[in-house]
Design an enzyme around this catalytic site. Structure first.
Site, PDB file in Angstrom:
ATOM      1  N   HIS A 141      -1.293   4.068  -3.906  1.00  0.00           N
ATOM      2  CA  HIS A 141      -1.676   5.471  -4.168  1.00  0.00           C
ATOM      3  C   HIS A 141      -1.680   6.148  -2.802  1.00  0.00           C
ATOM      4  O   HIS A 141      -2.621   5.971  -2.017  1.00  0.00           O
ATOM      5  CB  HIS A 141      -3.071   5.564  -4.805  1.00  0.00           C
ATOM      6  CG  HIS A 141      -3.164   4.986  -6.170  1.00  0.00           C
ATOM      7  ND1 HIS A 141      -2.555   5.558  -7.258  1.00  0.00           N
ATOM      8  CD2 HIS A 141      -3.793   3.872  -6.624  1.00  0.00           C
ATOM      9  CE1 HIS A 141      -2.803   4.840  -8.343  1.00  0.00           C
ATOM     10  NE2 HIS A 141      -3.552   3.810  -7.994  1.00  0.00           N
ATOM     11  N   GLU A 166       0.993   0.532  -8.556  1.00  0.00           N
ATOM     12  CA  GLU A 166       0.458   1.800  -9.094  1.00  0.00           C
ATOM     13  C   GLU A 166       0.930   3.014  -8.278  1.00  0.00           C
ATOM     14  O   GLU A 166       0.220   3.988  -8.116  1.00  0.00           O
ATOM     15  CB  GLU A 166      -1.070   1.787  -9.094  1.00  0.00           C
ATOM     16  CG  GLU A 166      -1.711   0.588  -9.743  1.00  0.00           C
ATOM     17  CD  GLU A 166      -3.212   0.644  -9.780  1.00  0.00           C
ATOM     18  OE1 GLU A 166      -3.792   1.704  -9.463  1.00  0.00           O
ATOM     19  OE2 GLU A 166      -3.850  -0.359 -10.150  1.00  0.00           O
ATOM     20  N   GLU A 211      -9.708  -4.466  -6.653  1.00  0.00           N
ATOM     21  CA  GLU A 211     -10.527  -3.679  -5.715  1.00  0.00           C
ATOM     22  C   GLU A 211     -11.877  -4.305  -5.387  1.00  0.00           C
ATOM     23  O   GLU A 211     -12.937  -3.697  -5.535  1.00  0.00           O
ATOM     24  CB  GLU A 211     -10.702  -2.264  -6.272  1.00  0.00           C
ATOM     25  CG  GLU A 211      -9.370  -1.568  -6.519  1.00  0.00           C
ATOM     26  CD  GLU A 211      -9.506  -0.196  -7.187  1.00  0.00           C
ATOM     27  OE1 GLU A 211     -10.591   0.411  -7.125  1.00  0.00           O
ATOM     28  OE2 GLU A 211      -8.513   0.259  -7.778  1.00  0.00           O
ATOM     29  N   ASN A 261      -5.349  -7.295  -6.951  1.00  0.00           N
ATOM     30  CA  ASN A 261      -4.767  -5.952  -6.869  1.00  0.00           C
ATOM     31  C   ASN A 261      -5.712  -5.016  -6.114  1.00  0.00           C
ATOM     32  O   ASN A 261      -6.929  -5.031  -6.349  1.00  0.00           O
ATOM     33  CB  ASN A 261      -4.561  -5.429  -8.304  1.00  0.00           C
ATOM     34  CG  ASN A 261      -3.766  -4.129  -8.352  1.00  0.00           C
ATOM     35  OD1 ASN A 261      -2.711  -4.012  -7.761  1.00  0.00           O
ATOM     36  ND2 ASN A 261      -4.304  -3.147  -9.072  1.00  0.00           N
ATOM     37  N   ASP A 319       1.893   6.325  -6.584  1.00  0.00           N
ATOM     38  CA  ASP A 319       2.038   7.760  -6.804  1.00  0.00           C
ATOM     39  C   ASP A 319       1.832   8.451  -5.458  1.00  0.00           C
ATOM     40  O   ASP A 319       1.271   7.862  -4.532  1.00  0.00           O
ATOM     41  CB  ASP A 319       1.103   8.318  -7.902  1.00  0.00           C
ATOM     42  CG  ASP A 319      -0.353   7.877  -7.761  1.00  0.00           C
ATOM     43  OD1 ASP A 319      -1.020   7.732  -8.799  1.00  0.00           O
ATOM     44  OD2 ASP A 319      -0.820   7.693  -6.614  1.00  0.00           O
TER      45      ASP A 319
END
Ligand code: G3I
Length: 346
Positions: A233, A263, A150, A197, A265
């Site tokens: 996400h 990751e 990030e 990432n 979700d």
């Protein structure tokens, strides 16, 4: 904690592989990695279903917390890898790969680094020592590291406020610390795959343009970047276009980068969490991401940010958004069935 971890580890060896086929058996047949983030809290380790379900369903695991700077070097030159050791041993005992997460990130910085007001040169040495020590400690046991996490802003520019780390570049072009981090990680473990990432870079847009430009530049400079992690996400009302997803995955793959969905979700608003239509929408989005990944060369892994709705970072504020593949009672949801059906396809 240590006693719980030992006990949990023991139980696991008995139960973990005894249960029925999970997602990992189907993924294994395709040479694909399916996994999730593991949370090593007293409550998860004391939960008799948690670790055995991980072993049954996943062939890759990533630590939600225990390899972050704050957890591994809580005090200057005081390293603590005990929880990370447990996770890596768990993985090795159960034939799973490990994603290391994450070496350089502004949100998991220990207080002693946050408070550091010294020179940029010394700050650079602090980061170099951290990366060299942590990557070196796990040398040969980590498939891939999220080296930098990030560091790109929503508009695609390098975030000047990504915690203390951009301060390393005082007096030089912003981004030097990113290249340094990858070089230090590669020197400490030449065999580990090294990833950048980020969130919000899954589809075409300003942010993914920025990530693309950064990784293209780094690779042109000979910086050892092997892959890009798309966190995925995804918000309930976020527009997801298959064409945009596919085109974006393709351009990173065409750069020669390995792609991991790292990751995923998909939170459902509390009031809709049991609504069949909401659960079907969740299944559609999981299915779409996995489908595009499976159809993109070099997209090799699909991980969710957790195992069960019982433990999700999204609900740390008390919400109940049912974001994962298994419900709070570890029962498969429509999203799980969608993922399983895709993995089963020839
Ligand atoms: O360890 C302390 C504990 O001592 C203290 O009592 C407690 C209450 O303040 O906080 C604990 O630290 C928390 C830490 O998780 C460990 O549980 C932090 O407050 C909390 O902010 C931290 O949140 C994690 C966050 O990363 C920051 O590290 C989330 O659980 C975790 O899911 C989240 O994961 C990130 C990925 O690493 C990167 N991508 C985004 C993703 C979601 O934010």
């Amino acid at each position: 904690m240590k006693r719980i971890m030992l006990a949990a580890g023991g139980v696991l060896l008995v139960c973990g592989l005894a249960q029925g086929a999970g997602l990992r058996d189907l993924a294994q047949k395709r040479g694909f990695l399916i996994g999730g983030a593991m949370r090593l809290y007293p409550e998860t380790l004391a939960d008799p279903q948690y670790l055995p379900t991980f072993a049954r369903e996943f062939n890759v695991v990533v630590p939600e917390h225990v390899m972050k700077f704050r957890d591994t070097q809580p005090k200057e030159n005081v390293y603590d890898f005990r929880k990370a050791d447990f996770l890596v041993k768990f993985a090795e005992d159960h034939g799973m790969k490990v994603r290391g997460h994450t070496l350089v990130w502004h949100e998991a910085v220990p207080d002693w680094v946050e408070a550091y007001k010294g020179s940029s040169e010394t700050l650079r040495e602090i980061l170099k020592d951290h990366i060299t020590t942590e990557v070196g400690y796990f040398k040969g046991r980590i498939l891939a590291w999220d080296v930098v996490n990030e560091a790109v802003a929503k508009d695609g520019s390098l975030a000047p406020d990504a915690g203390p780390w951009p301060r390393i570049d005082q007096g030089r072009a912003l981004g030097g610390y990113i290249a340094d981090a990858f070089r230090w990680a590669h020197a400490a473990d030449p065999k580990a795959l090294l990833f950048y990432n980020d969130w919000g870079a899954e589809q075409l847009g300003a942010k993914s343009d920025g990530v693309y430009a950064l990784l293209k530049r780094l690779r042109a400079q000979g910086v050892p970047v092997d892959g890009v992690g798309f966190q995925a996400h995804i918000d309930y009302d976020e527009p997801v276009s298959e064409d945009s997803l596919r085109a974006n995955f393709k351009r990173f793959s065409d750069l020669g980068l390995i792609i991991h969905i790292t990751e995923m979700d998909f939170g459902i608003p509390d009031k809709l969490r049991s609504d069949p239509k909401a659960l079907a929408k969740q299944a559609d989005v999981y299915r779409l991401f996995l489908k595009v990944c499976l159809e993109t060369p070099r997209c090799q892994a699909f991980l969710t940010w957790g195992l069960t709705d019982k433990y999700s970072w999204i609900d740390e504020g008390g919400e109940d958004t049912a974001p994962l593949l298994l419900d709070k009672d570890y029962r498969p949801k429509p999203a799980y069935a969608a993922v399983k059906a895709l993995l089963r396809r020839p």
